[in-house]
Motif scaffolding. Structure first.
Motif, PDB file in Angstrom:
ATOM      1  N   ASP A  41       0.805  -1.220   0.000  1.00  0.00           N
ATOM      2  CA  ASP A  41       0.000   0.000   0.000  1.00  0.00           C
ATOM      3  C   ASP A  41       0.843   1.279   0.000  1.00  0.00           C
ATOM      4  O   ASP A  41       0.352   2.354   0.306  1.00  0.00           O
ATOM      5  CB  ASP A  41      -0.976   0.007   1.173  1.00  0.00           C
ATOM      6  CG  ASP A  41      -0.277   0.014   2.531  1.00  0.00           C
ATOM      7  OD1 ASP A  41       0.950  -0.203   2.587  1.00  0.00           O
ATOM      8  OD2 ASP A  41      -0.974   0.233   3.532  1.00  0.00           O
ATOM      9  N   THR A  42       2.117   1.170  -0.408  1.00  0.00           N
ATOM     10  CA  THR A  42       2.995   2.339  -0.480  1.00  0.00           C
ATOM     11  C   THR A  42       2.593   3.221  -1.656  1.00  0.00           C
ATOM     12  O   THR A  42       2.422   2.725  -2.765  1.00  0.00           O
ATOM     13  CB  THR A  42       4.466   1.900  -0.642  1.00  0.00           C
ATOM     14  OG1 THR A  42       4.828   1.116   0.485  1.00  0.00           O
ATOM     15  CG2 THR A  42       5.401   3.084  -0.759  1.00  0.00           C
ATOM     16  N   ALA A  43       2.469   4.519  -1.406  1.00  0.00           N
ATOM     17  CA  ALA A  43       2.113   5.462  -2.469  1.00  0.00           C
ATOM     18  C   ALA A  43       3.205   6.505  -2.690  1.00  0.00           C
ATOM     19  O   ALA A  43       3.025   7.443  -3.453  1.00  0.00           O
ATOM     20  CB  ALA A  43       0.789   6.143  -2.135  1.00  0.00           C
ATOM     21  N   THR A  44       4.345   6.347  -2.035  1.00  0.00           N
ATOM     22  CA  THR A  44       5.453   7.289  -2.140  1.00  0.00           C
ATOM     23  C   THR A  44       6.095   7.213  -3.525  1.00  0.00           C
ATOM     24  O   THR A  44       6.168   6.150  -4.118  1.00  0.00           O
ATOM     25  CB  THR A  44       6.506   6.955  -1.054  1.00  0.00           C
ATOM     26  OG1 THR A  44       5.838   6.896   0.209  1.00  0.00           O
ATOM     27  CG2 THR A  44       7.602   7.998  -0.989  1.00  0.00           C
ATOM     28  N   HIS A  45       6.572   8.358  -4.026  1.00  0.00           N
ATOM     29  CA  HIS A  45       7.218   8.430  -5.340  1.00  0.00           C
ATOM     30  C   HIS A  45       8.619   7.823  -5.251  1.00  0.00           C
ATOM     31  O   HIS A  45       9.392   8.165  -4.363  1.00  0.00           O
ATOM     32  CB  HIS A  45       7.303   9.888  -5.799  1.00  0.00           C
ATOM     33  CG  HIS A  45       7.896  10.059  -7.152  1.00  0.00           C
ATOM     34  ND1 HIS A  45       7.297   9.615  -8.298  1.00  0.00           N
ATOM     35  CD2 HIS A  45       9.065  10.619  -7.533  1.00  0.00           C
ATOM     36  CE1 HIS A  45       8.063   9.900  -9.339  1.00  0.00           C
ATOM     37  NE2 HIS A  45       9.151  10.502  -8.896  1.00  0.00           N
ATOM     38  N   GLY A  46       8.927   6.904  -6.166  1.00  0.00           N
ATOM     39  CA  GLY A  46      10.255   6.316  -6.163  1.00  0.00           C
ATOM     40  C   GLY A  46      10.384   5.141  -7.109  1.00  0.00           C
ATOM     41  O   GLY A  46       9.543   4.913  -7.985  1.00  0.00           O
ATOM     42  N   PRO A  56      16.901  -1.527 -11.011  1.00  0.00           N
ATOM     43  CA  PRO A  56      15.614  -0.825 -11.005  1.00  0.00           C
ATOM     44  C   PRO A  56      14.599  -1.595 -11.850  1.00  0.00           C
ATOM     45  O   PRO A  56      14.836  -1.833 -13.039  1.00  0.00           O
ATOM     46  CB  PRO A  56      15.922   0.531 -11.640  1.00  0.00           C
ATOM     47  CG  PRO A  56      17.412   0.670 -11.590  1.00  0.00           C
ATOM     48  CD  PRO A  56      17.964  -0.725 -11.635  1.00  0.00           C
ATOM     49  N   LEU A  57      13.490  -2.010 -11.244  1.00  0.00           N
ATOM     50  CA  LEU A  57      12.516  -2.840 -11.939  1.00  0.00           C
ATOM     51  C   LEU A  57      11.195  -2.130 -12.229  1.00  0.00           C
ATOM     52  O   LEU A  57      10.664  -2.228 -13.330  1.00  0.00           O
ATOM     53  CB  LEU A  57      12.243  -4.110 -11.128  1.00  0.00           C
ATOM     54  CG  LEU A  57      13.427  -5.043 -10.913  1.00  0.00           C
ATOM     55  CD1 LEU A  57      13.038  -6.168  -9.969  1.00  0.00           C
ATOM     56  CD2 LEU A  57      13.925  -5.582 -12.247  1.00  0.00           C
ATOM     57  N   PHE A  58      10.647  -1.435 -11.230  1.00  0.00           N
ATOM     58  CA  PHE A  58       9.335  -0.808 -11.375  1.00  0.00           C
ATOM     59  C   PHE A  58       9.373   0.611 -10.816  1.00  0.00           C
ATOM     60  O   PHE A  58      10.048   0.875  -9.824  1.00  0.00           O
ATOM     61  CB  PHE A  58       8.259  -1.615 -10.649  1.00  0.00           C
ATOM     62  CG  PHE A  58       8.104  -3.012 -11.185  1.00  0.00           C
ATOM     63  CD1 PHE A  58       7.326  -3.261 -12.307  1.00  0.00           C
ATOM     64  CD2 PHE A  58       8.742  -4.074 -10.574  1.00  0.00           C
ATOM     65  CE1 PHE A  58       7.200  -4.538 -12.814  1.00  0.00           C
ATOM     66  CE2 PHE A  58       8.621  -5.359 -11.067  1.00  0.00           C
ATOM     67  CZ  PHE A  58       7.847  -5.598 -12.199  1.00  0.00           C
ATOM     68  N   ALA A  59       8.613   1.506 -11.436  1.00  0.00           N
ATOM     69  CA  ALA A  59       8.508   2.894 -10.978  1.00  0.00           C
ATOM     70  C   ALA A  59       7.161   3.117 -10.308  1.00  0.00           C
ATOM     71  O   ALA A  59       6.156   2.498 -10.690  1.00  0.00           O
ATOM     72  CB  ALA A  59       8.664   3.848 -12.165  1.00  0.00           C
ATOM     73  N   SER A  60       7.148   4.001  -9.324  1.00  0.00           N
ATOM     74  CA  SER A  60       5.905   4.251  -8.584  1.00  0.00           C
ATOM     75  C   SER A  60       4.793   4.790  -9.473  1.00  0.00           C
ATOM     76  O   SER A  60       3.614   4.576  -9.185  1.00  0.00           O
ATOM     77  CB  SER A  60       6.165   5.216  -7.430  1.00  0.00           C
ATOM     78  OG  SER A  60       6.674   6.447  -7.916  1.00  0.00           O
TER      79      SER A  60
END
Length: 134
Positions: A41-46, A56-60
């Motif tokens: 449930d993380t909604a932080t940009h990153g 690096p696999l996925f972006a927010s």
């Protein structure tokens, strides 16, 4: 962009690097329980990186709430960084998603995601490390 070299480690090296829970998911193809992972449930940009090699696999900005209890994304940052394989475990036929650099088990991809891809990369939090970007 050139493909990074494969990361290869012994079982002992993986066990030393990862927590027992991360090892179970990333190296033994385990699954964390729904709604228990650190990023569902993380909604932080990153950026979400592979727990094994830091790729690096996925972006927010591709993350969405699929209601399934695992972090879900509609596309990877670079399709060459993930590999898909047929998974016939547990009496089902699914498409497993793995890190193409270190072969860590990430989760599965399903054809029921939102536009623009229609895909849902359902990924275990234990397979990821989050890097916040301000």
């Amino acid at each position: 962009m050139s493909q990074p070299e494969k990361v290869r480690k012994t079982d002992a090296e993986w066990r030393a690097q990862l927590t027992p829970e991360e090892y179970y998911v990333a190296r033994q193809k385990g699954t964390e329980r729904a709604f228990t992972g650190r990023y569902w449930d993380t909604a932080t940009h990153g950026i979400y990186r592979c727990v094994g090699c830091g790729t690096p696999l996925f972006a927010s900005d591709t993350k969405f709430d699929a209601g399934c209890g695992w972090p879900s994304y509609f596309e990877p940052i670079d399709p060459a960084r993930v590999r898909e394989e047929v998974d016939t475990s547990h009496g089902m036929v699914r498409t497993e998603v793995m890190c193409n650099i270190c072969d860590a088990h990430l989760g599965h991809v399903f054809p029921d995601g939102p536009p623009p891809t229609g895909l849902r990369y359902c990924i275990n939090s234990l397979s990821l490390k989050f890097e916040e970007i301000e």
